[in-house]
Write an enzyme that holds these catalytic residues in place. Sequence first.
Site, PDB file in Angstrom:
ATOM      1  N   ASP A   1      -9.356  -8.974   9.872  1.00 54.34           N
ATOM      2  CA  ASP A   1      -8.878  -7.627   9.529  1.00 54.34           C
ATOM      3  C   ASP A   1      -9.904  -6.514   9.716  1.00 54.34           C
ATOM      4  OD1 ASP A   1      -6.722  -6.031   8.613  1.00 54.34           O
ATOM      5  OD2 ASP A   1      -7.597  -5.919   6.613  1.00 54.34           O
TER       6      ASP A   1
ATOM      7  N   TYR B   1       1.670 -15.712  21.620  1.00 53.22           N
ATOM      8  CA  TYR B   1       1.005 -16.750  20.802  1.00 53.22           C
ATOM      9  C   TYR B   1      -0.151 -17.415  21.585  1.00 53.22           C
ATOM     10  CZ  TYR B   1       4.809 -15.904  17.566  1.00 53.22           C
ATOM     11  OH  TYR B   1       5.670 -15.297  16.712  1.00 53.22           O
TER      12      TYR B   1
ATOM     13  N   ARG C   1       2.398 -11.887   0.256  1.00 54.24           N
ATOM     14  CA  ARG C   1       1.026 -12.160   0.729  1.00 54.24           C
ATOM     15  C   ARG C   1       0.482 -13.484   0.230  1.00 54.24           C
ATOM     16  NH1 ARG C   1      -1.171  -8.308   4.424  1.00 54.24           N
ATOM     17  NH2 ARG C   1       0.433  -6.730   4.425  1.00 54.24           N
TER      18      ARG C   1
ATOM     19  N   SER D   1      -0.213  -2.598  12.384  1.00 51.63           N
ATOM     20  CA  SER D   1       0.431  -3.697  11.667  1.00 51.63           C
ATOM     21  C   SER D   1       1.644  -4.195  12.457  1.00 51.63           C
ATOM     22  CB  SER D   1       0.828  -3.264  10.262  1.00 51.63           C
ATOM     23  OG  SER D   1       1.707  -2.195  10.347  1.00 51.63           O
TER      24      SER D   1
ATOM     25  N   LYS E   1      -9.406  -2.070   1.986  1.00 50.63           N
ATOM     26  CA  LYS E   1      -9.127  -0.852   2.757  1.00 50.63           C
ATOM     27  C   LYS E   1      -9.913   0.351   2.210  1.00 50.63           C
ATOM     28  CE  LYS E   1      -6.074  -3.132   5.157  1.00 50.63           C
ATOM     29  NZ  LYS E   1      -6.342  -3.515   6.535  1.00 50.63           N
TER      30      LYS E   1
ATOM     31  N   CYS F   1       1.698  -6.577  14.685  1.00 48.16           N
ATOM     32  CA  CYS F   1       1.403  -6.937  16.077  1.00 48.16           C
ATOM     33  C   CYS F   1       0.744  -8.316  16.174  1.00 48.16           C
ATOM     34  CB  CYS F   1       0.491  -5.893  16.718  1.00 48.16           C
ATOM     35  SG  CYS F   1       1.322  -4.326  17.026  1.00 48.16           S
TER      36      CYS F   1
ATOM     37  N   ARG G   1       0.855  -1.192   0.000  1.00 50.95           N
ATOM     38  CA  ARG G   1       0.000   0.000   0.000  1.00 50.95           C
ATOM     39  C   ARG G   1       0.890   1.241   0.000  1.00 50.95           C
ATOM     40  NH1 ARG G   1      -2.085   1.450   4.079  1.00 50.95           N
ATOM     41  NH2 ARG G   1      -1.333  -0.011   5.632  1.00 50.95           N
TER      42      ARG G   1
ATOM     43  N   HIS H   1     -10.989  -1.358  11.748  1.00 53.67           N
ATOM     44  CA  HIS H   1      -9.849  -2.201  11.377  1.00 53.67           C
ATOM     45  C   HIS H   1      -9.641  -3.205  12.516  1.00 53.67           C
ATOM     46  CE1 HIS H   1      -5.314  -2.269  10.148  1.00 53.67           C
ATOM     47  NE2 HIS H   1      -5.978  -3.207   9.545  1.00 53.67           N
TER      48      HIS H   1
ATOM     49  N   THR I   1      -3.463 -11.476  12.678  1.00 53.16           N
ATOM     50  CA  THR I   1      -3.986 -12.733  12.115  1.00 53.16           C
ATOM     51  C   THR I   1      -3.717 -13.893  13.073  1.00 53.16           C
ATOM     52  OG1 THR I   1      -3.703 -11.859   9.887  1.00 53.16           O
ATOM     53  CG2 THR I   1      -3.946 -14.238  10.067  1.00 53.16           C
TER      54      THR I   1
ATOM     55  N   TYR J   1      -1.461  -3.892  -6.774  1.00 53.90           N
ATOM     56  CA  TYR J   1      -1.157  -4.638  -5.544  1.00 53.90           C
ATOM     57  C   TYR J   1      -2.175  -4.422  -4.425  1.00 53.90           C
ATOM     58  CZ  TYR J   1       1.800  -7.114  -2.278  1.00 53.90           C
ATOM     59  OH  TYR J   1       2.288  -8.050  -1.405  1.00 53.90           O
TER      60      TYR J   1
HETATM   61  O1  O2Y Z   1       0.333  -4.087   1.424  1.00 54.44           O
HETATM   62  C1  O2Y Z   1      -0.859  -4.271   1.160  1.00 54.44           C
HETATM   63  O2  O2Y Z   1      -1.390  -3.851   0.133  1.00 54.44           O
HETATM   64  C2  O2Y Z   1      -1.684  -5.021   2.064  1.00 54.44           C
HETATM   65  S1  O2Y Z   1      -2.059  -4.149   3.511  1.00 54.44           S
HETATM   66  C3  O2Y Z   1      -3.032  -5.192   4.496  1.00 54.44           C
HETATM   67  C4  O2Y Z   1      -3.459  -6.388   3.994  1.00 54.44           C
HETATM   68  C5  O2Y Z   1      -4.255  -7.212   4.759  1.00 54.44           C
HETATM   69  C6  O2Y Z   1      -4.606  -6.795   6.003  1.00 54.44           C
HETATM   70  N1  O2Y Z   1      -4.191  -5.618   6.497  1.00 54.44           N
HETATM   71  C7  O2Y Z   1      -3.390  -4.829   5.794  1.00 54.44           C
HETATM   72  C8  O2Y Z   1      -2.984  -3.554   6.467  1.00 54.44           C
HETATM   73  O3  O2Y Z   1      -2.168  -2.800   5.970  1.00 54.44           O
HETATM   74  O4  O2Y Z   1      -3.538  -3.280   7.548  1.00 54.44           O
HETATM   75 MN    MN Z   2      -5.166  -4.564   8.087  1.00 48.09          MN
END
Ligand code: O2Y
Ligand code: MN
Length: 602
Positions: free
Chosen positions: A289, A506, A381, A264, A222, A266, A73, A242, A269, A213
């Site tokens: 998510d 965990y 991913r 992110s 998002k 942390c 992103r 989120h 998932t 992407y």
């Molecule tokens: O880098 C990306 O395009 C994916 S970002 C993402 C993907 C799945 C769940 N969360 C995220 C995030 O950036 O919070």
């Molecule tokens: Mn996310």
Amino acid sequence: MTIGELRHVALRTWIEETASLCGPADIRLCDGSQAEYDELCSRLIVTGTFRPLSRDKKPHSFYACSDPGDVARVEDRTFICSKTREAAGPTNNWADPDEMKRILRGLFSGAMRGRTMYVVPYSMGPVGGPLSKIGVEITDSAYVVANMHIMTRVGNPVLEALGDVGDFVPCLHSVGKPVLPGQPNIPWPCDADRKYIVHFPEERSIWSYGSGYGGNALLGKKCFALRIATSMARDQGWLAEHMLILGITNPEGRKKYVAAAFPSACGKTNLAMLIPTIPGWKVETVGDDIAWMRFGKDGRLYAINPEAGFFGVAPGTSQSSNPNAMASLARDSIFTNCALTPDGDVWWEGIGTPIPPGSLDWQGAIYDPASGKPAAHPNARFTAPAMACPCIDPEWENPEGVPISAILFGGRRAGVVPLVHEAYSWPHGVFMGSIVASETTAAAAGALGRLRRDPFAMLPFCGYNMGDYFGHWLDVGATPGAILPKFFYVNWFRKGKDGKFLWPGYGENSRILKWVFERCDARGDEGAVETPLGLVPARESLDVSGLTIDAPVLDELLSVDRDAWLAELPGIGEYYNSFGEHLPAGLRAELDKLGERLGSKG
Ligand code: O2Y
Ligand code: MN
């Protein structure tokens, strides 16, 4: 069905106008069928975008490598084009909507020449559900369509639910790379230096150009389910967050649902798919998510996962860190920017086995372990269907949602923040959410260990002024007749003086979930101790049976460091000042109350 047969006039008109702007070679209205998915994958093999993985290793799965300039992103290329800058607020990139439309029309003009323009009707949430919403993504990327098939519900059932006049969010996407006569198609087309991920919250539309992407291009995730949905939710009295959603069942078979927001890196998932270490407890996944939540007729807050798949970070995912994720991606999945082994499987750092010699790295070159570089991109991913997850919750597709008993916030803090603490009230919980912060890890850009505020883990995802968003949360908590969830803040990442983690994390995090579960049923401060920060577990009420943890370590984990918190207050005050008049008075009051509880002189 053809475009001409569409009964929804506004949809048909938008498709026709888009086609005349973008000039594609042909148009395809996606029906969402398995045959369509298979045909897309075959096309993607022909263009070199997909390589099929071995049927023995990962049946019906594909491997893709992106352009090196299109791997994540792009927050600095993401815009909120509300009518005024103030409406977007200090945490968003704002651009004037008319000026941005002018730029985008220029970029999109002829952008799809030589390509197929796919029209993808999709539903966020179960089709036709009362909390669900419809989007239509127009894209010239077959890779995006294949991913949308996994991540959302697509095709004819969505068109039926839309009817002749239903609302939908128009989402226009182009990779920005027309195929000109005599030019070959390339595996990962994009316009890497001119990306624009643009949201128009007032007209509720999305335009995305230049990237193929993830969150830039799969516009249901998002862009719609968070940025546009936050603005819908504010106007319609609900919450678009989120947050993961999990169900936790105690040994007596009683179940509660928890929503949780983490920045992110942390382990979101992993928490969503946790396998408890405490006997008799069970965790099941509703989503990993995003959560859409609104009050039901019984006054409780109900949540749905608007997605249908996981777009998870591959590196670090292994049989020991997350066996449920590994099972989810065992077949019918798409892998992007992983390494490829000679026997047709995927590999990434942290998968738990050494990389087989002769593997290809994420750019398709033979991997040289001596290079010191990772074989998989750190943001590699997997796109995997949620229903393949062994611990998927039986209610995960309930269109009415699941009732939420607790909301968790968390961040990565080496010190200062205790293992878990509970808010005294809803406004105190909103305060906790507003100050969520995490120390940056090696994977993130910028200095290591720097504190980054990420309110509600929504910093890049709130489609309007964050100060107003805090106000919306306060208003939601004041809904007459509401039976409110409790708020908690967790920190699994506290370290001792030796720099080692104090808490094993965990599956052992189930012990914290157990305390949260029990606090939801508790009267008053039963099982808890008051501190200036909030309620922390009374030592005997945190189940550490079977865990080797020394009493002083537990004390340190649960301690509230008054001096460290007093030192945090001015920083929070300054951060609050950045929201100007949009910061709700109720949050400033919570900061003052915290100062008083800490015994601050002012
Ligand atoms: O880098 C990306 O395009 C994916 S970002 C993402 C993907 C799945 C769940 N969360 C995220 C995030 O950036 O919070
Ligand atoms: Mn996310």
